[in-house]
Design an enzyme around this catalytic site. Structure first.
Site, mmCIF file in Angstrom:
data_model
loop_
_atom_site.group_PDB
_atom_site.id
_atom_site.type_symbol
_atom_site.label_atom_id
_atom_site.label_comp_id
_atom_site.label_asym_id
_atom_site.label_seq_id
_atom_site.Cartn_x
_atom_site.Cartn_y
_atom_site.Cartn_z
ATOM 1 N N TYR A 147 -26.019 56.870 30.362
ATOM 2 C CA TYR A 147 -26.034 58.328 30.585
ATOM 3 C C TYR A 147 -25.372 58.686 31.922
ATOM 4 O O TYR A 147 -24.580 59.623 32.010
ATOM 5 C CB TYR A 147 -27.491 58.790 30.549
ATOM 6 N N LYS A 151 -22.123 61.028 32.317
ATOM 7 C CA LYS A 151 -22.220 62.291 33.062
ATOM 8 C C LYS A 151 -21.357 62.282 34.315
ATOM 9 O O LYS A 151 -20.904 63.343 34.774
ATOM 10 C CB LYS A 151 -23.685 62.583 33.398
HETATM 11 N N1 CAA Z 1 -37.408 53.381 39.746
HETATM 12 C C1 CAA Z 1 -37.816 52.159 40.133
HETATM 13 N N2 CAA Z 1 -38.415 51.291 39.308
HETATM 14 C C2 CAA Z 1 -38.624 51.668 38.044
HETATM 15 C C3 CAA Z 1 -38.229 52.914 37.556
HETATM 16 C C4 CAA Z 1 -37.616 53.790 38.482
HETATM 17 N N3 CAA Z 1 -37.218 55.015 38.130
HETATM 18 N N4 CAA Z 1 -38.547 53.001 36.258
HETATM 19 C C5 CAA Z 1 -39.106 51.833 35.927
HETATM 20 N N5 CAA Z 1 -39.179 51.036 36.995
HETATM 21 C C6 CAA Z 1 -39.730 49.715 37.081
HETATM 22 C C7 CAA Z 1 -40.924 49.526 36.181
HETATM 23 O O1 CAA Z 1 -42.085 50.027 36.835
HETATM 24 C C8 CAA Z 1 -40.975 48.022 36.006
HETATM 25 O O2 CAA Z 1 -41.549 47.415 37.128
HETATM 26 P P1 CAA Z 1 -42.579 46.239 36.949
HETATM 27 O O3 CAA Z 1 -41.879 45.192 36.122
HETATM 28 O O4 CAA Z 1 -42.858 45.825 38.353
HETATM 29 O O5 CAA Z 1 -43.748 46.846 36.226
HETATM 30 C C9 CAA Z 1 -39.482 47.636 36.031
HETATM 31 O O6 CAA Z 1 -38.796 48.773 36.605
HETATM 32 C C10 CAA Z 1 -38.881 47.374 34.663
HETATM 33 O O7 CAA Z 1 -39.423 48.279 33.779
HETATM 34 P P2 CAA Z 1 -39.200 48.122 32.247
HETATM 35 O O8 CAA Z 1 -38.830 46.725 31.882
HETATM 36 O O9 CAA Z 1 -40.373 48.767 31.573
HETATM 37 O O10 CAA Z 1 -37.917 49.014 32.057
HETATM 38 P P3 CAA Z 1 -37.341 49.539 30.720
HETATM 39 O O11 CAA Z 1 -36.091 48.825 30.441
HETATM 40 O O12 CAA Z 1 -38.375 49.602 29.640
HETATM 41 O O13 CAA Z 1 -37.004 51.005 31.136
HETATM 42 C C11 CAA Z 1 -37.340 53.265 31.619
HETATM 43 C C12 CAA Z 1 -37.991 51.918 31.535
HETATM 44 C C13 CAA Z 1 -36.696 53.639 30.301
HETATM 45 C C14 CAA Z 1 -36.267 53.277 32.690
HETATM 46 C C15 CAA Z 1 -38.430 54.267 31.936
HETATM 47 O O14 CAA Z 1 -38.949 53.956 33.193
HETATM 48 C C16 CAA Z 1 -37.906 55.678 31.976
HETATM 49 O O15 CAA Z 1 -37.774 56.320 30.943
HETATM 50 N N6 CAA Z 1 -37.594 56.184 33.158
HETATM 51 C C17 CAA Z 1 -37.083 57.534 33.308
HETATM 52 C C18 CAA Z 1 -35.614 57.557 33.137
HETATM 53 C C19 CAA Z 1 -35.168 58.962 33.339
HETATM 54 O O16 CAA Z 1 -35.391 59.579 34.371
HETATM 55 N N7 CAA Z 1 -34.469 59.510 32.366
HETATM 56 C C20 CAA Z 1 -34.037 60.879 32.435
HETATM 57 C C21 CAA Z 1 -34.155 61.481 31.072
HETATM 58 S S1 CAA Z 1 -33.925 63.226 31.128
HETATM 59 C C22 CAA Z 1 -32.289 63.409 31.340
HETATM 60 O O17 CAA Z 1 -31.512 62.511 31.283
HETATM 61 C C23 CAA Z 1 -31.826 64.815 31.620
HETATM 62 C C24 CAA Z 1 -31.121 64.875 32.901
HETATM 63 O O18 CAA Z 1 -29.904 65.021 32.899
HETATM 64 C C25 CAA Z 1 -31.875 64.821 34.147
#
Ligand code: CAA
Length: 241
Positions: A147, A151
């Site tokens: 993404y 973007k």
């Molecule tokens: N920053 C730092 N660390 C993070 C993190 C972040 N933002 N998100 C996850 N982590 C960490 C987790 O806590 C985890 O740590 P531990 O192993 O110590 O527990 C590690 O990273 C790995 O996590 P996962 O293996 O679970 O990661 P994943 O591959 O399943 O992904 C994710 C998780 C999808 C990133 C989920 O955290 C998420 O959805 N985050 C939000 C992403 C986001 O902001 N998307 C925006 C959508 S809206 C949009 O896009 C509109 C716009 O234009 C703004």
């Protein structure tokens, strides 16, 4: 005569707010959608804005879709490239399908749709193109290498197209929203939204779709002819450049 606008992904979320704001400002509006027939039907019933189903990720579908819009509403003067999806996951787990889906819907779409309208805008000496980018294209976001890449690409496309068309009465600008209260943002895990994202927003809340729509309304106006190649951010102060 009212100018005609096409909003891609224009029946839900930020796109629906943009379509509605344009209609309320007196433009003739067409709203594109792809997947959700039910939401599109509801949107059309509620707003009276005609909806057009085509896939902006596909060139031929976009060609046919834009032709259908122009057959019904006339030449498109204003294009808002808004359609977008997420397939969030860490890059080391990302599949080729997750990468490709986001790049084709969020970035290829700008070629597919804009390519259909640019010649007409150049011939008529007027056009307004607004591309919806994202804060996450500006700063990068954990879980969004696909993404963020798309973007950020939107911003490069915006500036190049602005240069090429500046002498033709066409402006090309971007709006980069932050976290807006839409279904897309609500799909972020609640804990991440509350504990990670919200504390990063100085204004202390999510944005509203209408707050993004107002930026678009400004950029497409006749009076905004000196603004091109620009990016307006609407992110509650989350990222300042
Ligand atoms: N920053 C730092 N660390 C993070 C993190 C972040 N933002 N998100 C996850 N982590 C960490 C987790 O806590 C985890 O740590 P531990 O192993 O110590 O527990 C590690 O990273 C790995 O996590 P996962 O293996 O679970 O990661 P994943 O591959 O399943 O992904 C994710 C998780 C999808 C990133 C989920 O955290 C998420 O959805 N985050 C939000 C992403 C986001 O902001 N998307 C925006 C959508 S809206 C949009 O896009 C509109 C716009 O234009 C703004």
């Amino acid at each position: 005569m009212a100018r005609t606008a096409l909003v891609t992904g224009g029946t839900r979320g930020i796109g629906a707010a943009i379509s509605t704001a344009l209609k309320e400002a007196g433009y003739a509006v067409a709203a594109n959608y792809h997947g959700n027939d039910e939401a599109a039907h509801r949107f059309r019933e509620a707003t009276g804005i005609p909806v057009f189903k085509f896939d902006v990720a596909d060139y031929e579908s976009s060609r046919r879709g834009v032709a259908a819009v122009e057959a019904e509403l006339g030449p498109i003067d204003i294009l808002v490239n808004n359609a977008g999806i997420t397939r969030d996951t860490s890059f080391h787990k990302m599949t080729p399908e997750q990468w490709r889906a986001v790049i084709s819907t969020n970035l290829d779409s700008l070629f597919n749709v804009t390519r259909q309208v640019i010649a007409g805008m150049r011939d008529r000496g007027f056009g307004r193109i607004v591309n919806i980018s994202s804060i996450n294209g500006q700063k990068g976001q954990f879980g969004q290498s696909n993404y963020s890449a798309a973007k950020a690409g939107v911003l490069g496309f915006t500036k190049a197209l602005a240069l090429e068309n500046a002498k033709k009465g066409i402006t090309v600008n971007a709006v980069a929203p932050g976290y807006i209260a839409t279904e897309m943002v609500m799909a972020v895990p609640e804990k991440v939204l509350r504990e990670v994202i919200l504390p990063q927003i100085p204004v202390g809340r999510l944005g509203q779709p209408e707050e993004v729509a107002r930026c678009v309304l400004f950029l497409v106006s006749e009076e905004a002819g000196f603004i091109t190649g620009a990016t307006i951010t609407a992110n509650g102060g989350q990222y300042m450049i």
